[in-house]
Design a protein around this motif. Structure first.
Motif, PDB file in Angstrom:
ATOM      1  N   HIS A 210       0.854  -1.190   0.000  1.00  0.00           N
ATOM      2  CA  HIS A 210       0.000   0.000   0.000  1.00  0.00           C
ATOM      3  C   HIS A 210       0.891   1.241   0.000  1.00  0.00           C
ATOM      4  O   HIS A 210       1.866   1.312   0.749  1.00  0.00           O
ATOM      5  CB  HIS A 210      -0.905   0.016   1.235  1.00  0.00           C
ATOM      6  CG  HIS A 210      -1.593  -1.296   1.499  1.00  0.00           C
ATOM      7  ND1 HIS A 210      -2.794  -1.635   0.928  1.00  0.00           N
ATOM      8  CD2 HIS A 210      -1.217  -2.360   2.251  1.00  0.00           C
ATOM      9  CE1 HIS A 210      -3.151  -2.842   1.324  1.00  0.00           C
ATOM     10  NE2 HIS A 210      -2.201  -3.309   2.132  1.00  0.00           N
ATOM     11  N   VAL A 211       0.560   2.219  -0.835  1.00  0.00           N
ATOM     12  CA  VAL A 211       1.330   3.461  -0.916  1.00  0.00           C
ATOM     13  C   VAL A 211       0.710   4.491   0.016  1.00  0.00           C
ATOM     14  O   VAL A 211      -0.484   4.788  -0.067  1.00  0.00           O
ATOM     15  CB  VAL A 211       1.369   4.000  -2.359  1.00  0.00           C
ATOM     16  CG1 VAL A 211       2.164   5.297  -2.428  1.00  0.00           C
ATOM     17  CG2 VAL A 211       1.970   2.953  -3.299  1.00  0.00           C
ATOM     18  N   LEU A 212       1.534   5.042   0.900  1.00  0.00           N
ATOM     19  CA  LEU A 212       1.072   6.053   1.855  1.00  0.00           C
ATOM     20  C   LEU A 212       1.538   7.459   1.484  1.00  0.00           C
ATOM     21  O   LEU A 212       0.866   8.439   1.820  1.00  0.00           O
ATOM     22  CB  LEU A 212       1.561   5.708   3.265  1.00  0.00           C
ATOM     23  CG  LEU A 212       1.224   4.301   3.778  1.00  0.00           C
ATOM     24  CD1 LEU A 212       1.762   4.128   5.197  1.00  0.00           C
ATOM     25  CD2 LEU A 212      -0.277   4.044   3.732  1.00  0.00           C
ATOM     26  N   ALA A 213       2.701   7.567   0.825  1.00  0.00           N
ATOM     27  CA  ALA A 213       3.238   8.873   0.420  1.00  0.00           C
ATOM     28  C   ALA A 213       4.213   8.641  -0.723  1.00  0.00           C
ATOM     29  O   ALA A 213       4.796   7.559  -0.852  1.00  0.00           O
ATOM     30  CB  ALA A 213       3.935   9.570   1.588  1.00  0.00           C
ATOM     31  N   TYR A 214       4.384   9.686  -1.544  1.00  0.00           N
ATOM     32  CA  TYR A 214       5.268   9.554  -2.711  1.00  0.00           C
ATOM     33  C   TYR A 214       6.074  10.823  -2.942  1.00  0.00           C
ATOM     34  O   TYR A 214       5.527  11.933  -2.904  1.00  0.00           O
ATOM     35  CB  TYR A 214       4.436   9.239  -3.963  1.00  0.00           C
ATOM     36  CG  TYR A 214       5.247   9.160  -5.240  1.00  0.00           C
ATOM     37  CD1 TYR A 214       6.382   8.372  -5.328  1.00  0.00           C
ATOM     38  CD2 TYR A 214       4.870   9.886  -6.371  1.00  0.00           C
ATOM     39  CE1 TYR A 214       7.131   8.293  -6.492  1.00  0.00           C
ATOM     40  CE2 TYR A 214       5.607   9.809  -7.547  1.00  0.00           C
ATOM     41  CZ  TYR A 214       6.737   9.011  -7.598  1.00  0.00           C
ATOM     42  OH  TYR A 214       7.483   8.942  -8.750  1.00  0.00           O
ATOM     43  N   ASN A 215       7.396  10.636  -3.146  1.00  0.00           N
ATOM     44  CA  ASN A 215       8.256  11.679  -3.692  1.00  0.00           C
ATOM     45  C   ASN A 215       8.333  12.916  -2.794  1.00  0.00           C
ATOM     46  O   ASN A 215       8.246  14.050  -3.266  1.00  0.00           O
ATOM     47  CB  ASN A 215       7.750  12.060  -5.090  1.00  0.00           C
ATOM     48  CG  ASN A 215       8.794  12.798  -5.908  1.00  0.00           C
ATOM     49  OD1 ASN A 215       9.999  12.716  -5.647  1.00  0.00           O
ATOM     50  ND2 ASN A 215       8.338  13.521  -6.919  1.00  0.00           N
ATOM     51  N   VAL A 216       8.509  12.689  -1.492  1.00  0.00           N
ATOM     52  CA  VAL A 216       8.597  13.780  -0.528  1.00  0.00           C
ATOM     53  C   VAL A 216      10.073  14.143  -0.318  1.00  0.00           C
ATOM     54  O   VAL A 216      10.906  13.269  -0.055  1.00  0.00           O
ATOM     55  CB  VAL A 216       7.965  13.382   0.824  1.00  0.00           C
ATOM     56  CG1 VAL A 216       8.142  14.500   1.851  1.00  0.00           C
ATOM     57  CG2 VAL A 216       6.492  13.039   0.624  1.00  0.00           C
TER      58      VAL A 216
END
Length: 222
Positions: A210-216
């Motif tokens: 599951h993806v929770l955040a991207y590219n921070v």
């Protein structure tokens, strides 16, 4: 298994990144900016207590992970390497200019760029088209790529049955492919590539990835 939280980090800038070349299983050192990328990410994640730390077995990923761990308030975590989370292998096209490469691959099919192929046909099609265009057919197709990545997630499950928080340093196309496959339903867009040193967050459990955040990035507004 208990859920595992994964901070998935793209390595710092390398010389091949700087020269805008294809860098899959080939490897070059971090530039001064790349070292700064890793240190900045390390300070950003310094308060995070990692139960395990992994990187791909490339120099650029290992050195990024080491710099991140050196900045951590809990620096006694052993770094493990895994070939399963290497970058996509570009075969014959390793080291070539990406715009030229994807024009050559895509034009016979009516496409001018990687972005156009990915947007209209999907990331797996880019892999299959590159494999077909490679005169040696060494470039990974989608089946090869995902077989390797899923073995990597199985490794993480087996080695972390009690859950926890892990660091994983990997690569641009590998990360955006994972985001596209597992995060599209949550509105995450892998068409925008992850920046060097950026952090994406996943949860791994019995139901999947599951993806929770991207590219921070550390200097992004919170």
């Amino acid at each position: 298994m208990k859920p595992v939280t994964i901070d998935l980090v793209r390595h710092g800038q390398t010389y091949i990144n700087r020269y805008d070349r294809m860098q899959g299983w080939s490897d070059t050192p971090l530039t001064e900016k790349g070292i700064a990328d890793a240190k900045k990410t390390g300070h950003f994640l310094a308060k995070t207590h990692y139960d395990r730390a992994y990187s791909s077995d490339t120099m650029r990923a290992m050195n990024t992970a080491k710099l991140i761990l050196e900045a951590n308030d809990h620096p006694d975590v052993e770094l493990r390497t895994t070939m399963y989370f290497r970058e996509e292998f570009y075969g014959y096209f390793e080291g070539d200019n990406p715009a030229r490469t994807w024009f050559v691959i895509g034009k016979p099919h009516g496409f001018d760029s990687y972005h156009q192929i990915a947007e209209e046909k999907g990331f797996d099609t880019t892999k299959d088209m590159m494999h077909a265009a490679d005169p040696f057919h060494d470039a990974e197709d989608a089946t090869m790529f995902w077989g390797r990545i899923m073995r990597g997630f199985r490794q993480l499950r087996e080695e972390n049955p009690d859950g926890g928080h892990i660091l994983l340093v990997s690569h641009g196309t590998t990360i955006r492919s994972i985001i596209d496959k597992f995060g599209k339903d949550q509105g995450f867009n892998g068409l925008v590539g992850p920046r060097n040193g950026s952090v994406s967050t996943l949860r791994l459990d019995d139901e999947g990835v599951h993806v929770l955040a991207y590219n921070v990035l550390p200097d992004d507004p919170q």
